[in-house]
Design a protein around this motif. Sequence first.
Motif, mmCIF file in Angstrom:
data_model
loop_
_atom_site.group_PDB
_atom_site.id
_atom_site.type_symbol
_atom_site.label_atom_id
_atom_site.label_comp_id
_atom_site.label_asym_id
_atom_site.label_seq_id
_atom_site.Cartn_x
_atom_site.Cartn_y
_atom_site.Cartn_z
ATOM 1 N N MET A 174 19.041 -116.103 76.810
ATOM 2 C CA MET A 174 20.381 -116.387 76.310
ATOM 3 C C MET A 174 20.908 -115.215 75.499
ATOM 4 O O MET A 174 20.145 -114.544 74.803
ATOM 5 N N LEU A 175 22.213 -115.005 75.570
ATOM 6 C CA LEU A 175 22.931 -114.209 74.581
ATOM 7 C C LEU A 175 23.676 -115.231 73.733
ATOM 8 O O LEU A 175 24.561 -115.932 74.237
ATOM 9 N N LEU A 176 23.319 -115.339 72.462
ATOM 10 C CA LEU A 176 23.805 -116.440 71.639
ATOM 11 C C LEU A 176 24.489 -115.913 70.389
ATOM 12 O O LEU A 176 24.001 -114.980 69.741
ATOM 13 N N SER A 223 33.084 -117.550 56.603
ATOM 14 C CA SER A 223 32.139 -116.450 56.580
ATOM 15 C C SER A 223 30.934 -116.904 57.402
ATOM 16 O O SER A 223 30.441 -118.024 57.221
ATOM 17 N N HIS A 224 30.495 -116.050 58.327
ATOM 18 C CA HIS A 224 29.371 -116.444 59.183
ATOM 19 C C HIS A 224 28.664 -115.204 59.691
ATOM 20 O O HIS A 224 29.140 -114.085 59.538
ATOM 21 N N GLY A 225 27.508 -115.394 60.287
ATOM 22 C CA GLY A 225 26.722 -114.276 60.789
ATOM 23 C C GLY A 225 27.457 -113.499 61.863
ATOM 24 O O GLY A 225 28.335 -114.033 62.549
ATOM 25 N N SER A 226 27.110 -112.238 62.020
ATOM 26 C CA SER A 226 27.814 -111.390 62.988
ATOM 27 C C SER A 226 26.929 -110.882 64.118
ATOM 28 O O SER A 226 27.434 -110.264 65.047
ATOM 29 N N PHE A 227 25.627 -111.111 64.062
ATOM 30 C CA PHE A 227 24.747 -110.599 65.103
ATOM 31 C C PHE A 227 24.774 -111.480 66.351
ATOM 32 O O PHE A 227 24.938 -112.696 66.274
ATOM 33 N N ILE A 228 24.594 -110.862 67.496
ATOM 34 C CA ILE A 228 24.362 -111.567 68.752
ATOM 35 C C ILE A 228 22.853 -111.629 68.954
ATOM 36 O O ILE A 228 22.158 -110.621 68.812
ATOM 37 N N TYR A 229 22.337 -112.816 69.250
ATOM 38 C CA TYR A 229 20.905 -113.001 69.454
ATOM 39 C C TYR A 229 20.585 -112.914 70.947
ATOM 40 O O TYR A 229 21.212 -113.596 71.757
ATOM 41 N N LEU A 230 19.609 -112.098 71.297
ATOM 42 C CA LEU A 230 19.059 -112.126 72.641
ATOM 43 C C LEU A 230 17.794 -112.972 72.583
ATOM 44 O O LEU A 230 16.817 -112.604 71.930
#
Length: 226
Positions: free
Chosen positions: A94-96, A191-198
């Motif tokens: 997934m790209l999440l 305000s929330h996280g900015s990274f994309i998780y692989l």
Amino acid sequence: MRRRGPARRAAALLLALASLAALAATRAGAHDGVVHADPNEAAAHVAAAVPPAARSAGRSPARTPFPVTISARFDLIDQTGARRTEADFAGRPMLLFFGYAQCEAICSVALPRMAETLDLLGDRAAALSPVLITVDPARDTPEALSVAAPRIHPRLVALTGDEAALAAARGAFQVSAEVVFEDPAGQPVYSHGSFIYLVGGDGKVLTLLPPVLGPERMAEIVAGYL
């Protein structure tokens, strides 16, 4: 002075990076207490906030740039109203991303970047699922997401749920989200996280992708894990 163990050091580093890169979304673009004129300016600020070591660590597609040990766990509903858990994606990477459909700052950078990455990967992306988990369940209902998701990518799975279920998902991914203020129309700005998780097919996070990476570079990194 007590020394931190490896796990505590990794957690501390992740939290520090997440705090530096946390973004909110408004028409002006707000994060870390700074208001920006547009999404590009917001993204540039995030790029400056990410430490040089983190920016350069992505040069090797097969190396995780952050020392994280996170496993995907969620029990939510998608834009069709169907229940979705991490088990539905077993064997499929997934790209999440955590964000929301009304976001016009970092989400307007990260989500199109995910879509472009999928398109650049071509046939290699067939087994890769793009996923959005909302931080704004009041507005991101299944009905609203059924309209918003296809505009981002036809294969995007957009997930929502009650606050308890969403809080559990954020906890699993070590993401925080909170309302920082209301815009002139009275709508909440998060305000929330900015990274994309692989996330790998086994449910474990393989790497974090800063959305300031270009789609070509992001596709190169993702391809190294497929």
